[in-house]
Design an enzyme around this catalytic site. Sequence first.
Site, PDB file in Angstrom:
ATOM      1  N   SER A 571       1.725   5.079   0.675  1.00 40.19           N
ATOM      2  CA  SER A 571       2.410   4.642   1.875  1.00 40.19           C
ATOM      3  C   SER A 571       1.363   4.368   2.969  1.00 40.19           C
ATOM      4  O   SER A 571       0.456   3.563   2.749  1.00 40.19           O
ATOM      5  CB  SER A 571       3.446   5.684   2.306  1.00 40.19           C
ATOM      6  N   HIS A 686      11.000   3.632  -2.098  1.00 42.10           N
ATOM      7  CA  HIS A 686       9.713   3.946  -1.475  1.00 42.10           C
ATOM      8  C   HIS A 686       9.140   5.256  -1.984  1.00 42.10           C
ATOM      9  O   HIS A 686       7.923   5.450  -1.953  1.00 42.10           O
ATOM     10  CB  HIS A 686       9.846   3.996   0.048  1.00 42.10           C
TER      11      HIS A 686
END
Length: 714
Positions: A571, A686
């Site tokens: 991320s 995600h």
Amino acid sequence: MRLKRLLLAGAASALLMAEAAHSGLVQTAAAGAAPVITANTTIAFLDDIHGSQAMAWVRAQNLHTTSTLEKDPRYAGFYKTVLSGLQAPDRLAMPSLMGGAVWNFWQDAAHPHGIWREASQASYLKKTPDWTVRLDVDALAKQDGINWVFKGANCLAPADEHCLVALSNGGEDAETLREFNTKTGQFVPGGFVFSRSKQTAAWVDANTILLARDWDGKGTTLTPSGYPYVVKTMVRGAATGQEAELYRGEPSDMAVMPMVLTDGDGHQLALIQRNVNFFETRYAVVEGGKSLRWLALPAKSEIQGMLKGRLIVSVEEDWHPAGQAAIPAGSLLSVDPVAAERDMQVIFTPGASQSIDQVGVTKNTVVVSLFDNVRGRAMRFTAPQAGQPWQATPLALPDMTSIHIVDTDHASDTAFLSVEGYLEPSQLWLLERKGQPRKVKSAPARFKTDNLVTEQFWATSTDGTRIPYFIVHRRDIKLNGANPTLLTAYGGFQVSYTPLYAPEIGQLWLERGGVYVVANIRGGGEFGPAWHEAGRKSGRQKVYDDFASVGRDLISRKITSPRYLGIRGRSNGGLLSGVQMTQHPDLWNAVIIGVPLLDMEHFETMSAGASWAAEYGSMSVPAEADFLRSISPVQNLKADISYPEPFIFTATSDDRVGPVHARRFAARLEAMGKPFFYYEDIEGGHSGTVNAPEVAHERALEAVYLSHRLMDKE
């Protein structure tokens, strides 16, 4: 809970446990006519996330990666080891306190999607609790023909009987909300159902819900970040389209959402939370179900809960309320919801080496976990009598660990805390009304630690700032510069990266002679708001300099050398890895880049990217645009530079960062004829992979990659 906590949950974890999904590995079928990218290829087709050309390219890259790395004879053993740990029946069942009982969401080999189950508190404390399964997500997924991922439940306090269960298709952030009765263990016939959207709901009473979502399905009530900014009141039985609009934020906001607080004395407070940007928030009290009264709180503040009818608030900037003494950033306060600026009490102000991590509220106390020089601590604060200060009690818990608040009970003074370290398996401690916490459960060790040790060192960054880092290694380490070393960090959004017991790191890396390093670089929250602020926007080069300085410190101590030094990030940490690869290609020999941001010249228009302009800066501001161009990994790859061969992983259904960043970076490497490994989980969000077999698959691929790059002789 503020939006940033929802968005960043789990972001810094070294091990991502499965959330739910199908069993078995993602198929890596032959790609057919997959595009081959050269210097003259237009790669715009990769922006069409589910497009046929894009997916053909993805499958071709997946096939190359898996067929290459799975050939290694170590792969099968790595996969089996990780999967065994993820599905071990003796894992800790983490508690959620609801309606006087303990609830837990559990996944194993028999339940890859998971089961939501309940036990009494007395039964939960037994070695083998008597669980009652209330929701079988595997059965629901089969019944609906949808790859449901359980994302939790929002329940009406204090009984917690009426709940909205959040279900995500394949792990994306968008959710479907369905009303569930915890007493019957059934979805409510004719109950509330809110179709797929990025949305937030808050119960007012059994027949009334405040809801923020995409109201017309066309995105007209969504911000550029993809989050709602219109809140409506939903009344049971009301006709569709007759919902009363309670509040409409600005389209330029990041998000607007409702929240309802209930304390142990029965006080209830409905609020509107308006996130102007990622860090600045406005709060309004809903009065009479219709009007709003905005609270005089600083822009950078977070409401943590309510106790005795007063708000528990953390402030992330210095606050100078009229007629009051200045309150330092990082402090925790008790605030009257009617007269915030005139009636407040300081509960706790961290010292220079401290920062608050989490806050939990019980019926009569506030429980705080914090860091002191990045070492976990915890304290309990008791609500004072009129005119008296808050009473602080340090909690006796193990040192050199991370301490987290698992859950607190508003109806009593019960709280559960978790304790873990790099070499200490997760423990669960029970805190009750009186006395110190006691350990009630422990996970078994998953790897041998007899010859391992954890130390904390400090490196000096380019501007002279001292940067702490943890290092885990063998006691008999030879300082010859030849130890395979994996360095990781996060460095953003005021998220702290602290000791974590990760079995796959222990089994696949430490037991095999590897060294594991976690750097507490600026941009995180390890030393409070100022530590984060120093690395925000154009100051972000400090974050990257800190990380590189830790790498050089490891080399100067002769722990490792560039030949044996690898890095990993995901991320925002994936952006960190990408920047390190382009800025310091000679410092690393392995680079793992997970679910990353990498095209910083265009991130604001990609997925939820607009929501992060307050962290990274904006291309609309000339000075910030210059900085973003200078660090953007996609644009700073150079054909005449030799880079370490990276391992890039992402997920097709990631609707937060999106897979396009990783695709563009890999495609640019392909066009330059440079080697790389690329793996895209076709069904993950995600959080990446969404079931235990696929988590084990991806981790085993990484372990083979790291072994080849850092352990094997060339």
